[in-house]
Design a protein around this motif. Structure first.
Motif, mmCIF file in Angstrom:
data_model
loop_
_atom_site.group_PDB
_atom_site.id
_atom_site.type_symbol
_atom_site.label_atom_id
_atom_site.label_comp_id
_atom_site.label_asym_id
_atom_site.label_seq_id
_atom_site.Cartn_x
_atom_site.Cartn_y
_atom_site.Cartn_z
ATOM 1 N N UNK A 653 1.789 2.036 6.935
ATOM 2 C CA UNK A 653 1.536 3.380 6.446
ATOM 3 C C UNK A 653 0.431 3.391 5.411
ATOM 4 N N UNK A 654 0.086 4.584 4.969
ATOM 5 C CA UNK A 654 -1.042 4.749 4.053
ATOM 6 C C UNK A 654 -0.815 3.991 2.755
ATOM 7 N N UNK A 655 0.407 4.041 2.218
ATOM 8 C CA UNK A 655 0.674 3.353 0.959
ATOM 9 C C UNK A 655 0.378 1.869 1.068
ATOM 10 N N UNK A 656 0.861 1.261 2.130
ATOM 11 C CA UNK A 656 0.677 -0.185 2.289
ATOM 12 C C UNK A 656 -0.797 -0.527 2.388
ATOM 13 N N UNK A 657 -1.500 0.189 3.262
ATOM 14 C CA UNK A 657 -2.894 -0.173 3.517
ATOM 15 C C UNK A 657 -3.760 0.163 2.298
ATOM 16 N N UNK A 658 -3.547 1.358 1.734
ATOM 17 C CA UNK A 658 -4.391 1.744 0.605
ATOM 18 C C UNK A 658 -4.122 0.889 -0.627
ATOM 19 N N UNK A 659 -2.873 0.436 -0.790
ATOM 20 C CA UNK A 659 -2.610 -0.429 -1.936
ATOM 21 C C UNK A 659 -3.385 -1.730 -1.790
ATOM 22 N N UNK A 660 -3.492 -2.213 -0.552
ATOM 23 C CA UNK A 660 -4.262 -3.436 -0.327
ATOM 24 C C UNK A 660 -5.735 -3.194 -0.637
ATOM 25 N N UNK A 661 -6.257 -2.046 -0.138
ATOM 26 C CA UNK A 661 -7.692 -1.786 -0.322
ATOM 27 C C UNK A 661 -8.003 -1.578 -1.798
ATOM 28 N N UNK A 662 -7.109 -0.854 -2.477
ATOM 29 C CA UNK A 662 -7.392 -0.542 -3.876
ATOM 30 C C UNK A 662 -7.260 -1.758 -4.788
ATOM 31 N N UNK A 663 -6.598 -2.798 -4.293
ATOM 32 C CA UNK A 663 -6.467 -4.003 -5.112
ATOM 33 C C UNK A 663 -7.771 -4.801 -5.152
ATOM 34 N N UNK A 664 -8.709 -4.425 -4.278
ATOM 35 C CA UNK A 664 -9.976 -5.176 -4.255
ATOM 36 C C UNK A 664 -10.795 -4.825 -5.486
ATOM 37 N N UNK A 665 -11.324 -5.865 -6.097
ATOM 38 C CA UNK A 665 -12.171 -5.658 -7.267
ATOM 39 C C UNK A 665 -13.563 -5.288 -6.771
#
Lengths: 822, 132
Positions: A653-665
């Motif tokens: 879902x969006x939470x899982x994927x976006x949390x991964x993307x947003x963790x990128x520096x």
């Protein structure tokens, strides 16, 4: 505050490239990480279980090999030991493949990548929700089988064997379908009725409480969810009580009406009250309501009622309708011969001595119009010469573009039978290719050795009658001889192909169904020629509707033995959905990953209902899409389709994927690229490529596995770009129709994604972002030799484009959605 | 025999007498031929007579002995047996060519002696009666 434990694998592959002590130091600084430990290998789970039991941590990230190798084992073992933990709280960060191996020549970059992956998975595991291991679903232990041919009956035996009730509905007044109309089976040359007798014996149909066969019946409607479908069935009146009827035949003697006998394909006549055939089951007469005078005009005849000694005939019988709940449905509707009157050039219907192969089958059958003697219908004597014309309509774009698979074998069988019974009759077979596949080749070779069977390679293009002698003349080019040839014959047999019954006589249930009708869902797919749609190779028995399985010639043209095999397989699938537990991908019903809709976000645009390949969606009373979790196959295509990101699956879902993307520096000085990879193909191909020694370009930041490339939402892409990611590469399997069906297991994932990316171009241009920053490429499992080259190619394109203009606003606190609607 | 427009009438050209004699004398194994043309590929003489011995197999199998009579292959075959060794269906083309040489001799021997040996007396008689 969720406590995450990170377990770093210290196998040689990792430690060779990565300084794990330094990594552990860095990982400890990540928010939420409570515990960092080293494990000897990814399969070394005891310590993790201990820490979970002691409540030191709540979520687990194992940093080690690819999740393809360890994720299932880790989830299974850990959730068995610690039952109150959700399987989604355990994740595997692939630092071996995606960091140590991907950057094996650049230790600094590898170190960075390992940290990036651990950060991404820690972020993911923090937002993962709690789901049970499996859910209980009430399932009706009953299977509806439509069609009582050899496939339907075989499936019924198997279903009953598993202790599940089998309801068989047959349109005709007898069971056995097309098989009982055949003269012989090939290559055993045995009587087909033997097979039906055998199955009926095994069914113990009259006494078995688990079997119910309705003849003269039809399914009107099938609706509901897998596990508890509702089927409406109508049993048409037979007008004769099969339990009282002695099949003495007195009624047929007195019946004044004669009509062509469809059992003999019109080669003989029958009365309006008749015994379908000499070995019919149920062994009882039946009244044809379309022919009977009494039924048309009450009081005009009624002779049969007078003559019947047991009072079995009741012409006032009414149809019975009832509804039944079933857990699964097996479609075994079989085939019909192609309408030979459409083959004008071959003279069918014009000359009485041009017949079809199914009519030939009746001429050879011992219960046929000639009692098995080969007699030309128009001449009343044995033929001197018979011509068989193969591919009468098959492999012809104007008629049937496919090969009917069995006609070559059937013709060889008929030719051998005739050659044995009439050694003086010459048999010429005109063929394009003799497609006697597999061991049937020996059968073909055997036919060739009969002195009176001749094979001629050429497609017959004309059949004419010699006005002087009345003989039929067949014209063709013998392509081996290189000359036009003709053969004079008394009898011409057209080997017509199989057409699915569903196409010839669309049944009533064809229009029924929740959401999309069966017609749209199963049949109206031109490339399948109205054979039931399925993934031909990977799960051939499954239709696009979960819980509905196909077998026999409803799937594609096949011989009797394949029909029987597919029936076993379909019964297996049908029983597994009724009895199965959530342990394999197949047990969709008990899978806790259930699709959910957020009606606050939903705009009722109906995209999900359009794009779902499996017709999961209907509408609730307020007009919102209502997913049926029982139909869903967890592909996530709707999650990718929803423009309002209102849909979610627990594991995607969006939470899982976006949390991964947003963790990128986000780095302001170098391009950063995200790759979405279909977990089934592209992700595995990349794993193999990295294992084989390839390295990724340093710009690749994160490779995210997704269940299907069609499950990537455009909003994730725009958000990632607005966060400052420079390029997004999507890797899915090959689309298009090179084979009978596309490669995607979810039918059209890559096609849908391609359309979405095409539609995204405008939005990206409005955002002042080059649309070329998003690219979909086709990578299948076999492409592991080129996958890295393809990624490098994309990275070069991005480098040429320069940095993402959004980078300067990076970290601007943009929550989901850039504010554009598309 | 060809009918109008150059179409070969297989039923009229079928030489029943010679075909039956051929089958009786040499068996039906040669009819297993599937025209794969391996024999042509290996035959050292197939550049002189195109399609040798494949076409002879085909024509014999269809009973078109008049067509075989127009061909050189039965007469020039050296019986090197390469074709028979390579035949994937064990149809023995070399034996067929030898047999065809015999059959053709029987057909055209003006004395009729060979005919008696190869095709048989009874058959010869019927054939005479039918005016062949």
């Amino acid at each position: 505050m969720t406590k995450v434990g990170v377990y770093i694998c210290t196998c040689k592959a990792v430690t060779e490239v990565i300084d794990v002590n330094k990594l552990a130091e860095d990982v400890k600084k990540i928010e939420g990480v409570e515990l960092v430990k080293f494990i000897k290998s990814c399969y070394d789970l005891d310590e993790i279980v201990k820490d979970l039991q002691e409540k030191k941590i709540e979520r687990v990230v194992i940093a080690g090999c690819s999740p393809r190798y360890v994720l299932d084992i880790a989830r299974e073992k850990i959730t068995n030991a610690v039952p109150d933990i959700s399987p989604l709280w355990i994740e595997v960060a692939p630092i071996r493949e995606q960091a140590a191996w991907a950057f094996r020549n650049d230790k600094q970059r590898a170190q960075e990548a390992a940290l990036t992956y651990i950060k991404a998975y820690v972020a993911r595991v923090k937002v993962a929700e709690k789901i049970p291991k499996e859910i209980e679903v009430e399932r009706v232990k009953r299977v509806l089988i439509i069609g009582a041919g050899i496939a339907g009956l075989t499936a019924a035996v198997d279903v009953a064997d598993m202790g599940i009730e089998a309801i068989v509905v047959e349109k005709r007044p007898y069971v056995g379908g097309k098989v009982v109309q055949l003269a012989r089976y090939f290559p055993k040359m045995c009587p087909p009725y033997c097979g039906i007798e055998f199955i009926l014996g095994r069914l113990r149909a009259r006494a078995n409480p688990l079997i119910k066969i309705y003849t003269n019946a039809e399914v009107l409607e099938v609706y509901g969810s897998p596990g508890k479908f509702k089927a409406r069935i109508r049993v048409n009146p037979r007008y004769v009580d099969p339990e009282k009827c002695l099949a003495c035949g007195k009624c047929s003697e007195v019946c004044p009406v004669e009509v062509p006998n469809e059992f003999d394909f019109g080669l003989s006549k029958r009365k309006a009250i008749y015994l379908p055939h000499e070995l019919a089951w149920p062994y009882a007469h039946v009244v044809d309501p379309n022919a009977c005078l009494e039924l048309k005009n009450p009081g005009s005849c009624g002779k049969c009622v007078e003559v019947c000694s047991t009072g079995a005939i009741n012409l006032k019988e009414q149809p019975k309708e009832f509804e039944i709940e079933v857990g699964a449905v097996i479609v075994a509707t079989g085939w019909e011969p192609y309408d030979a009157t459409k083959l004008e050039h071959l003279g069918y219907g014009k000359y009485p001595n041009v017949i079809t192969n199914v009519q030939m089958e009746r001429l050879l059958a011992p219960n046929g119009p000639t009692k098995g003697e080969v007699i030309v219908p128009g001449l009343g004597r044995k033929p001197r010469r018979i011509v068989f014309i193969q591919c009468a309509g098959q492999r012809d774009e104007n008629h049937l573009p496919y090969c009917s698979a069995i006609c070559c074998g059937a013709t060889v069988k008929q030719a051998i039978t005739i050659a044995e019974r009439c050694p003086d009759t010459q048999i010429y077979i005109f063929y394009i290719d003799v497609r006697t596949f597999g061991l049937y080749e020996l059968f073909y070779k055997q036919a060739g050795k009969y002195p009176n069977i001749f094979f001629i390679r050429g497609r017959a293009w004309k059949v004419e009658q010699d006005p002087a002698t009345g003989e039929l003349i067949v014209y063709a080019e013998d392509t081996i001889l290189g000359r036009k040839v003709s053969v004079r014959a008394d009898l011409v047999v057209l080997a017509v192909g199989m057409v699915p019954s569903l196409r010839v006589n669309p049944p009533s249930w064809y229009k029924s169904g929740v959401g999309r009708s069966w017609e749209q869902e199963l049949l109206k797919i031109p490339r399948h020629q109205y054979f039931v749609e399925s993934d031909y190779i990977c799960f051939p028995m499954e239709t696009k509707r979960t819980g509905i399985y196909a077998c026999g010639c409803a799937m594609w043209p096949m011989d009797v033995q394949t029909s029987v095999s597919t029936a076993h397989a379909a019964a297996m699938r049908a029983t597994s959905i009724i009895l199965g537990k959530a342990r394999t991908e197949y047990s969709y019903l008990t899978d806790p990953n259930q699709i959910r809709i957020d009606t606050i976000k939903c705009t009722q645009c109906k995209r999900c209902t359009e794009e779902c390949p499996f017709d999961t969606y209907s509408f609730d009373e307020r007009g919102y899409p209502k997913p049926d979790p029982l139909k869903c196959r967890r592909c996530g295509i709707c999650v990718g389709a929803c423009p309002a990101v209102a849909l979610s699956l627990p594991y995607h879902n969006t939470d899982l994927i976006m949390s991964m993307i947003k963790s990128i520096e986000i780095k302001s000085d170098k391009p950063q690229i995200i790759v979405f990879a279909c977990v089934n193909d592209a992700y595995a191909a990349l794993d193999i490529a990295l294992k084989k020694g390839k390295t990724l370009p340093p710009e690749v930041e994160l490779v995210i596995p997704v269940p299907c490339i069609g499950s990537v939402n455009m909003r994730w892409i725009t958000d990632a770009l607005s966060l400052g990611i420079d390029g997004i590469l999507l890797m899915g399997c090959r689309s298009g129709e090179a084979t009978a069906t596309q490669q995607c297991h979810f039918i059209r994932g890559p096609d849908l994604e391609r359309t979405r990316i095409e539609n995204l171009r405008d939005t990206l241009q409005k955002m002042m972002i080059e649309p070329e920053r998003v690219k979909l490429i086709e990578i299948t499992l076999e492409d592991y030799n080129i996958v890295v080259e393809k990624i490098t190619e994309f990275v070069e394109e991005i480098k040429k484009m320069g940095l993402n203009p959004m980078k300067q606003f990076a970290g601007g606190g943009m929550e989901y959605g850039f504010g554009y609607t598309f | 025999m060809t009918t109008e427009a150059g179409i070969l009438d297989l039923s009229k050209s079928f030489d029943e007498e010679l075909y039956n004699a051929f089958i009786k004398r040499y068996g039906v194994d040669f009819k297993a031929c599937m025209q794969c043309a391996t024999c042509v590929s290996v035959c050292p003489l197939s550049d002189i007579v195109p399609g040798m011995p494949r076409l002879d197999m085909l024509l014999a199998g269809l009973g078109l002995f008049d067509e075989i009579a127009k061909r050189l292959s039965p007469w020039i075959c050296d019986q090197c047996m390469e074709c028979s060794r390579h035949c994937p269906r064990k149809a023995n083309p070399a034996k067929v060519l030898a047999a065809l040489r015999e059959i053709m001799t029987a057909k055209y021997d003006p004395t009729g002696i060979t005919r008696r040996f190869i095709i048989g007396r009874a058959k010869a008689k019927t054939s005479k009666e039918s005016g062949k």
